[in-house]
Scaffold this motif. Structure first.
Motif, PDB file in Angstrom:
ATOM      1  N   LYS A  36       1.091  -1.325  -0.078  1.00 18.76           N
ATOM      2  CA  LYS A  36      -0.168  -0.114   0.071  1.00 18.76           C
ATOM      3  C   LYS A  36       0.944   1.064  -0.170  1.00 18.76           C
ATOM      4  N   HIS A  37       0.781   1.998  -0.733  1.00 17.32           N
ATOM      5  CA  HIS A  37       1.627   3.221  -1.215  1.00 17.32           C
ATOM      6  C   HIS A  37       0.946   4.507  -1.259  1.00 17.32           C
ATOM      7  N   ARG A  38       1.119   5.425  -0.069  1.00 14.55           N
ATOM      8  CA  ARG A  38       0.315   6.553  -0.205  1.00 14.55           C
ATOM      9  C   ARG A  38       1.417   7.786  -0.709  1.00 14.55           C
ATOM     10  N   ALA A  39       1.262   7.780  -2.173  1.00 17.09           N
ATOM     11  CA  ALA A  39       2.224   8.805  -2.977  1.00 17.09           C
ATOM     12  C   ALA A  39       1.269  10.002  -3.381  1.00 17.09           C
ATOM     13  N   THR A  40       1.548  10.710  -4.374  1.00 18.33           N
ATOM     14  CA  THR A  40       0.700  11.587  -4.802  1.00 18.33           C
ATOM     15  C   THR A  40      -0.845  11.096  -4.930  1.00 18.33           C
ATOM     16  N   ALA A  41      -1.124   9.990  -5.407  1.00 20.10           N
ATOM     17  CA  ALA A  41      -2.257   9.317  -5.266  1.00 20.10           C
ATOM     18  C   ALA A  41      -2.146   7.871  -4.573  1.00 20.10           C
ATOM     19  N   VAL A 100       4.899   3.610   2.746  1.00 19.54           N
ATOM     20  CA  VAL A 100       4.670   2.283   2.105  1.00 19.54           C
ATOM     21  C   VAL A 100       4.523   1.281   3.320  1.00 19.54           C
ATOM     22  N   ILE A 101       3.494   0.382   3.156  1.00 22.17           N
ATOM     23  CA  ILE A 101       3.480  -0.850   3.925  1.00 22.17           C
ATOM     24  C   ILE A 101       3.231  -1.984   3.160  1.00 22.17           C
ATOM     25  N   VAL A 102       3.867  -3.044   3.843  1.00 26.06           N
ATOM     26  CA  VAL A 102       3.558  -4.493   3.037  1.00 26.06           C
ATOM     27  C   VAL A 102       2.007  -4.741   3.473  1.00 26.06           C
ATOM     28  N   TRP A 103       1.436  -4.854   2.216  1.00 26.85           N
ATOM     29  CA  TRP A 103      -0.184  -4.942   2.806  1.00 26.85           C
ATOM     30  C   TRP A 103      -0.415  -6.623   2.641  1.00 26.85           C
ATOM     31  N   ASP A 104       0.433  -7.052   1.644  1.00 28.30           N
ATOM     32  CA  ASP A 104       0.142  -8.708   1.749  1.00 28.30           C
ATOM     33  C   ASP A 104       1.409  -9.182   1.087  1.00 28.30           C
ATOM     34  N   ARG A 105       1.791 -10.722   1.501  1.00 33.20           N
ATOM     35  CA  ARG A 105       2.817 -11.222   0.959  1.00 33.20           C
ATOM     36  C   ARG A 105       2.714 -12.506   1.094  1.00 33.20           C
TER      37      ARG A 105
END
Ligand code: MN
Length: 200
Positions: A36-41, A100-105
């Motif tokens: 999960k990546h909280r960038a510009t969007a 950034v977090i690892v949302w699934d792996r």
């Protein structure tokens, strides 16, 4: 050819803590990660290990277990295998700046469609790589995910002419199986699967 040339050209390793290399963590199985990546969007980066790199797609609304919806997935540059462990902050002003977090792996198994009804699974890792490389060329990938949140059979299918002008657009589709969840929304899960980090 260095498959990571594009990735490296977009980042300076003295400015970001993102990884630049790595080896496969599993000699028997292919791995995948969703970040999960909280960038510009806000988006979710879906990455599949294929032939020594993480082939990557950005999914604005995130993957789903609902077989009734398709999720737009824009293919982005291949990432290094160590990226599967990356959580933290990409500095503002750098490419992809944000949290950034690892949302699934987990691991995955490639699938080959032997007929309309029978999906052959590819147990051997190097055969899996080959099937996935062929699928990338054809614009059609099928695989079984074994993650903490995402499980079961999925397809990624390259679109033709949709959205207009977008060449790298694919759709992530959940096949019907015992793991489907109607109405599943990635945004309801805000925690990392590897740390206590939370990213709403
Ligand atoms: Mn991203």
């Amino acid at each position: 050819m260095d498959k990571l040339a594009k990735y490296k050209s977009m980042r300076s390793n003295d400015k970001t803590s993102e990884p630049f290399g790595g080896e496969s963590p599993d000699s028997k199985k292919l791995v995948f990660v969703v970040q999960k990546h909280r960038a510009t969007a806000l988006h979710y980066d879906f990455r599949l290990e294929i032939d020594g790199v993480l082939v990557s797609w950005a999914i604005p609304r995130g993957p789903t277990l609902d077989s009734g919806v398709k999720r737009l997935a824009m293919q982005t540059e291949d990432h290094p295998l160590d990226y599967r462990n990356f959580e933290g902050q990409i500095p503002q002003g750098e490419y992809g700046g944000g949290d950034v977090i690892v949302w699934d792996r987990g691991t995955y198994i490639a699938q080959r469609e032997a007929s309309k009804d029978v999906r052959e699974t590819i147990a051997d890792k190097s055969d899996g790589d080959e099937v996935m490389l062929e699928g990338l060329k054809k614009g059609e990938l099928k695989f079984l995910l074994d993650g903490k949140r995402l499980k079961g059979s999925f397809a990624l299918v390259k679109t033709k002419g949709f959205p207009p002008g977008k060449k790298n657009a694919w759709l992530l589709i959940k096949h019907k199986d015992e793991f489907i969840k109607e109405g599943y929304d990635a945004k309801d899960e805000i925690t990392s699967v590897v740390s206590k980090e939370v990213l709403p």
